[in-house]
Design an enzyme around this catalytic site. Structure first.
Site, PDB file in Angstrom:
ATOM      1  N   ARG A 265       0.677  -0.058  -1.021  1.00 13.75           N
ATOM      2  CA  ARG A 265       1.003   1.343  -1.395  1.00 13.75           C
ATOM      3  C   ARG A 265      -0.262   2.104  -1.748  1.00 13.75           C
ATOM      4  O   ARG A 265      -1.213   2.067  -0.993  1.00 13.75           O
ATOM      5  CB  ARG A 265       1.998   1.382  -2.563  1.00 13.75           C
ATOM      6  CG  ARG A 265       3.376   0.933  -2.179  1.00 13.75           C
ATOM      7  CD  ARG A 265       4.370   1.254  -3.274  1.00 13.75           C
ATOM      8  NE  ARG A 265       5.626   0.586  -3.020  1.00 13.75           N
ATOM      9  CZ  ARG A 265       6.578   1.056  -2.220  1.00 13.75           C
ATOM     10  NH1 ARG A 265       6.423   2.218  -1.639  1.00 13.75           N
ATOM     11  NH2 ARG A 265       7.683   0.375  -2.018  1.00 13.75           N
TER      12      ARG A 265
ATOM     13  N   GLY B 280     -15.436 -11.708   3.860  1.00 12.26           N
ATOM     14  CA  GLY B 280     -16.738 -11.285   4.367  1.00 12.26           C
ATOM     15  C   GLY B 280     -16.644 -10.134   5.349  1.00 12.26           C
ATOM     16  O   GLY B 280     -17.397 -10.083   6.334  1.00 12.26           O
TER      17      GLY B 280
ATOM     18  N   ASP C  92      -0.199  -3.439  -8.607  1.00 13.60           N
ATOM     19  CA  ASP C  92      -0.439  -2.074  -9.069  1.00 13.60           C
ATOM     20  C   ASP C  92       0.236  -1.763 -10.406  1.00 13.60           C
ATOM     21  O   ASP C  92       0.534  -0.610 -10.694  1.00 13.60           O
ATOM     22  CB  ASP C  92       0.025  -1.072  -7.995  1.00 13.60           C
ATOM     23  CG  ASP C  92       1.508  -1.207  -7.683  1.00 13.60           C
ATOM     24  OD1 ASP C  92       2.149  -2.158  -8.183  1.00 13.60           O
ATOM     25  OD2 ASP C  92       2.045  -0.366  -6.947  1.00 13.60           O
TER      26      ASP C  92
ATOM     27  N   GLY D  52      10.651  -4.251  -3.597  1.00 18.27           N
ATOM     28  CA  GLY D  52      10.060  -5.192  -2.639  1.00 18.27           C
ATOM     29  C   GLY D  52       9.996  -6.606  -3.188  1.00 18.27           C
ATOM     30  O   GLY D  52       9.595  -6.811  -4.326  1.00 18.27           O
TER      31      GLY D  52
ATOM     32  N   THR E   8       5.240  -7.846  -7.518  1.00 20.28           N
ATOM     33  CA  THR E   8       4.896  -7.043  -6.332  1.00 20.28           C
ATOM     34  C   THR E   8       3.588  -7.548  -5.758  1.00 20.28           C
ATOM     35  O   THR E   8       2.662  -7.862  -6.519  1.00 20.28           O
ATOM     36  CB  THR E   8       4.744  -5.541  -6.664  1.00 20.28           C
ATOM     37  OG1 THR E   8       4.117  -4.894  -5.550  1.00 20.28           O
ATOM     38  CG2 THR E   8       3.901  -5.271  -7.900  1.00 20.28           C
ATOM     39  N   ILE E   9       3.507  -7.600  -4.450  1.00 20.58           N
ATOM     40  CA  ILE E   9       2.235  -8.016  -3.855  1.00 20.58           C
ATOM     41  C   ILE E   9       1.155  -6.953  -4.056  1.00 20.58           C
ATOM     42  O   ILE E   9      -0.019  -7.214  -3.863  1.00 20.58           O
ATOM     43  CB  ILE E   9       2.370  -8.353  -2.346  1.00 20.58           C
ATOM     44  CG1 ILE E   9       2.751  -7.111  -1.535  1.00 20.58           C
ATOM     45  CG2 ILE E   9       3.335  -9.504  -2.126  1.00 20.58           C
ATOM     46  CD1 ILE E   9       2.535  -7.280  -0.032  1.00 20.58           C
ATOM     47  N   ASP E  10       1.553  -5.729  -4.423  1.00 24.11           N
ATOM     48  CA  ASP E  10       0.596  -4.616  -4.491  1.00 24.11           C
ATOM     49  C   ASP E  10      -0.398  -4.732  -5.655  1.00 24.11           C
ATOM     50  O   ASP E  10      -1.448  -4.095  -5.639  1.00 24.11           O
ATOM     51  CB  ASP E  10       1.342  -3.275  -4.615  1.00 24.11           C
ATOM     52  CG  ASP E  10       2.298  -3.037  -3.461  1.00 24.11           C
ATOM     53  OD1 ASP E  10       2.131  -3.678  -2.414  1.00 24.11           O
ATOM     54  OD2 ASP E  10       3.213  -2.207  -3.611  1.00 24.11           O
TER      55      ASP E  10
ATOM     56  N   ASP F 166       7.147  -1.022 -11.307  1.00 19.67           N
ATOM     57  CA  ASP F 166       7.444  -0.080 -12.398  1.00 19.67           C
ATOM     58  C   ASP F 166       8.625   0.840 -12.089  1.00 19.67           C
ATOM     59  O   ASP F 166       9.304   1.294 -13.007  1.00 19.67           O
ATOM     60  CB  ASP F 166       6.207   0.673 -12.900  1.00 19.67           C
ATOM     61  CG  ASP F 166       5.379   1.265 -11.787  1.00 19.67           C
ATOM     62  OD1 ASP F 166       5.854   1.273 -10.643  1.00 19.67           O
ATOM     63  OD2 ASP F 166       4.263   1.744 -12.091  1.00 19.67           O
ATOM     64  N   GLY F 167       8.914   1.076 -10.790  1.00 20.25           N
ATOM     65  CA  GLY F 167      10.112   1.853 -10.446  1.00 20.25           C
ATOM     66  C   GLY F 167      11.371   1.134 -10.922  1.00 20.25           C
ATOM     67  O   GLY F 167      12.319   1.760 -11.424  1.00 20.25           O
TER      68      GLY F 167
ATOM     69  N   ARG G 237      16.512  -1.626  -2.789  1.00 18.68           N
ATOM     70  CA  ARG G 237      16.164  -0.328  -3.371  1.00 18.68           C
ATOM     71  C   ARG G 237      17.449   0.484  -3.328  1.00 18.68           C
ATOM     72  O   ARG G 237      18.097   0.521  -2.282  1.00 18.68           O
ATOM     73  CB  ARG G 237      15.044   0.345  -2.577  1.00 18.68           C
ATOM     74  CG  ARG G 237      13.752  -0.444  -2.610  1.00 18.68           C
ATOM     75  CD  ARG G 237      12.561   0.380  -2.137  1.00 18.68           C
ATOM     76  NE  ARG G 237      11.345  -0.396  -2.311  1.00 18.68           N
ATOM     77  CZ  ARG G 237      10.706  -1.041  -1.342  1.00 18.68           C
ATOM     78  NH1 ARG G 237      11.149  -0.979  -0.107  1.00 18.68           N
ATOM     79  NH2 ARG G 237       9.618  -1.742  -1.603  1.00 18.68           N
ATOM     80  N   SER G 238      17.802   1.093  -4.427  1.00 16.89           N
ATOM     81  CA  SER G 238      19.119   1.716  -4.503  1.00 16.89           C
ATOM     82  C   SER G 238      19.050   3.226  -4.683  1.00 16.89           C
ATOM     83  O   SER G 238      18.487   3.713  -5.670  1.00 16.89           O
ATOM     84  CB  SER G 238      19.903   1.099  -5.667  1.00 16.89           C
ATOM     85  OG  SER G 238      21.105   1.793  -5.870  1.00 16.89           O
TER      86      SER G 238
ATOM     87  N   MET H  26      -1.177  -4.042   3.142  1.00 20.22           N
ATOM     88  CA  MET H  26      -0.205  -3.300   2.320  1.00 20.22           C
ATOM     89  C   MET H  26      -0.805  -2.980   0.957  1.00 20.22           C
ATOM     90  O   MET H  26      -1.976  -3.279   0.711  1.00 20.22           O
ATOM     91  CB  MET H  26       1.070  -4.119   2.158  1.00 20.22           C
ATOM     92  CG  MET H  26       2.025  -4.017   3.321  1.00 20.22           C
ATOM     93  SD  MET H  26       3.577  -4.865   2.919  1.00 20.22           S
ATOM     94  CE  MET H  26       4.620  -4.258   4.232  1.00 20.22           C
TER      95      MET H  26
ATOM     96  N   ARG I 143     -15.737  -7.802  19.392  1.00 19.41           N
ATOM     97  CA  ARG I 143     -14.965  -6.584  19.157  1.00 19.41           C
ATOM     98  C   ARG I 143     -14.994  -6.184  17.684  1.00 19.41           C
ATOM     99  O   ARG I 143     -15.265  -7.031  16.813  1.00 19.41           O
ATOM    100  CB  ARG I 143     -13.494  -6.829  19.516  1.00 19.41           C
ATOM    101  CG  ARG I 143     -13.200  -6.750  20.987  1.00 19.41           C
ATOM    102  CD  ARG I 143     -11.782  -7.229  21.241  1.00 19.41           C
ATOM    103  NE  ARG I 143     -11.340  -6.879  22.579  1.00 19.41           N
ATOM    104  CZ  ARG I 143     -10.253  -7.397  23.147  1.00 19.41           C
ATOM    105  NH1 ARG I 143      -9.533  -8.295  22.521  1.00 19.41           N
ATOM    106  NH2 ARG I 143      -9.896  -7.015  24.358  1.00 19.41           N
TER     107      ARG I 143
HETATM  108  O1  F6P Z   1       5.671  -2.619  -2.711  1.00 22.78           O
HETATM  109  C1  F6P Z   1       5.618  -3.672  -1.797  1.00 22.78           C
HETATM  110  C2  F6P Z   1       5.467  -3.149  -0.391  1.00 22.78           C
HETATM  111  O2  F6P Z   1       5.400  -4.248   0.484  1.00 22.78           O
HETATM  112  C3  F6P Z   1       4.289  -2.201  -0.156  1.00 22.78           C
HETATM  113  O3  F6P Z   1       3.058  -2.884  -0.053  1.00 22.78           O
HETATM  114  C4  F6P Z   1       4.719  -1.500   1.087  1.00 22.78           C
HETATM  115  O4  F6P Z   1       4.111  -0.228   1.194  1.00 22.78           O
HETATM  116  C5  F6P Z   1       6.202  -1.380   0.913  1.00 22.78           C
HETATM  117  O5  F6P Z   1       6.586  -2.364  -0.022  1.00 22.78           O
HETATM  118  C6  F6P Z   1       6.986  -1.566   2.159  1.00 22.78           C
HETATM  119  O6  F6P Z   1       8.298  -1.273   1.893  1.00 22.78           O
HETATM  120  P1  F6P Z   1       9.508  -1.695   2.860  1.00 22.78           P
HETATM  121  O7  F6P Z   1       9.668  -3.182   2.729  1.00 22.78           O
HETATM  122  O8  F6P Z   1      10.658  -0.937   2.317  1.00 22.78           O
HETATM  123  O9  F6P Z   1       9.101  -1.311   4.233  1.00 22.78           O
END
Ligand code: F6P
Length: 318
Positions: A171, A185, A129, A10, A125-127, A102-103, A71-72, A169, A162
């Protein structure tokens, strides 16, 4: 030294500033920078080119990555990794700097064990993680994007009385949701790392609603897979008209923030310096305003934990 940079997995805002600094710093210190276009897929297909100052002019402010990413599936097959090695040999590339998670680091470690091509990882990665670094490249921009989206949703939620359930996102990691809920907040935050006590939340929110609360923001991390359930709870148990917003890929795009531009520069320089120090199979990390490297095995062998000071602030209804 001939060093190639590539993206993998990503994308995240800040890759372009990192790529720009990578090229500039290589040229400043006498290295030869190369681009691998299109991630591991591009490496298999030989999309490798020498990089110049001109290639990185005017990219500093742009999200995404000018060199692409992927991603390959083919990478899992040795024959394609052998093909990738042959492609690298044509340009005599000695090391790869990989912007990824890490992948991606694991993918290059397999390559290193088979073909002895050294690599340095930049946690991208934005995650947020990845073990060992307080921040990954792209997280700060994503947090700002999410904050902006939640601020806008609050406008309509408050006007229309509402509940809004907003899915972020990340993961399996709840970092984006946790920090976003805090700084926006929100009343509710559901992340994989913490048990959500629905019963207590119901009592507290019902009391708040009885006192006049008119709207509610609930941030749910995608990794919990509980977005629909939380929406149903808002609607049926709390009795609020509810809408769901899945923020999706807008979190990955946009111009990199100041922080991500600076991180991109720092990560790139540290990666090249690590190669000059003779380091192998390492990942650049950022902690306490300092860049350093950690062994690949340590980074992929341990699980990132959201800092306790963030988790302990997730006591929203106090
Ligand atoms: O790892 C980054 C990320 O944006 C995750 O937050 C999300 O779950 C995933 O990639 C989405 O993957 P794709 O862009 O393949 O839909």
């Amino acid at each position: 030294m001939k060093i190639a940079i590539m993206g993998s997995g990503g994308d995240a805002p800040g890759m372009n500033p990192a790529i720009k600094r990578f090229v500039e710093f290589c040229l400043e210190v006498g290295d030869e920078p190369y681009f691998i276009y299109g991630g591991l897929e591009g490496l298999i297909d030989g999309k490798i080119q020498k990089a110049s100052y001109e290639d990185v002019a005017g990219i500093i402010h742009r999200g995404g990555a000018i060199i692409g990413s992927s991603r390959s599936k083919r990478w899992y097959e040795k024959r394609y990794r052998d093909q990738a090695y042959e492609n690298l040999q044509k340009s005599d590339i000695e090391a790869i700097v990989v912007l990824g998670g890490d992948g991606s680091f694991r993918a290059l470690d397999v390559f290193k064990s088979e073909h002895n091509v050294n690599f340095i990882g930049i946690p991208t990665t934005i995650d947020n993680d990845i073990y060992g670094t307080s921040l990954c490249l792209g997280v700060d921009t994503a947090l700002n994007t999410i904050r902006d989206a939640i601020d806008r949703i609050r406008d309509t939620a408050s006007t229309f009385s509402r509940a809004f359930v907003i899915e972020t996102m990340g993961r399996e990691c709840g970092y984006l949701a946790a920090v976003s809920a805090l700084v926006s907040g929100a009343e509710v935050c559901v992340i994989p790392e913490v048990e959500f006590d629905k019963e207590t939340a119901t009592k507290m929110l019902q009391a708040e609603l009885a006192k006049g609360r008119s709207y509610l923001l609930a941030i749910v991390a995608e990794g919990t897979k509980r977005t629909a359930e939380i929406a149903k709870w808002c609607e049926e148990t709390l009795g609020m008209e509810t809408r769901v917003t899945v923020l999706g890929h807008i979190q990955r795009g946009g111009n990199p923030s100041v922080k991500d531009r600076l991180l991109g520069f720092g990560f790139a320089v540290e990666a090249i310096e690590a190669l000059h120090r003779g380091e192998e199979r390492r990942v650049v990390v950022y902690n306490n305003d300092t860049f350093s490297t950690l062994a690949f095995d340590e980074v992929v062998g341990k699980r990132y934990q959201i800092p306790q000071e963030i988790l302990s602030m997730l006591n929203f209804l106090d």
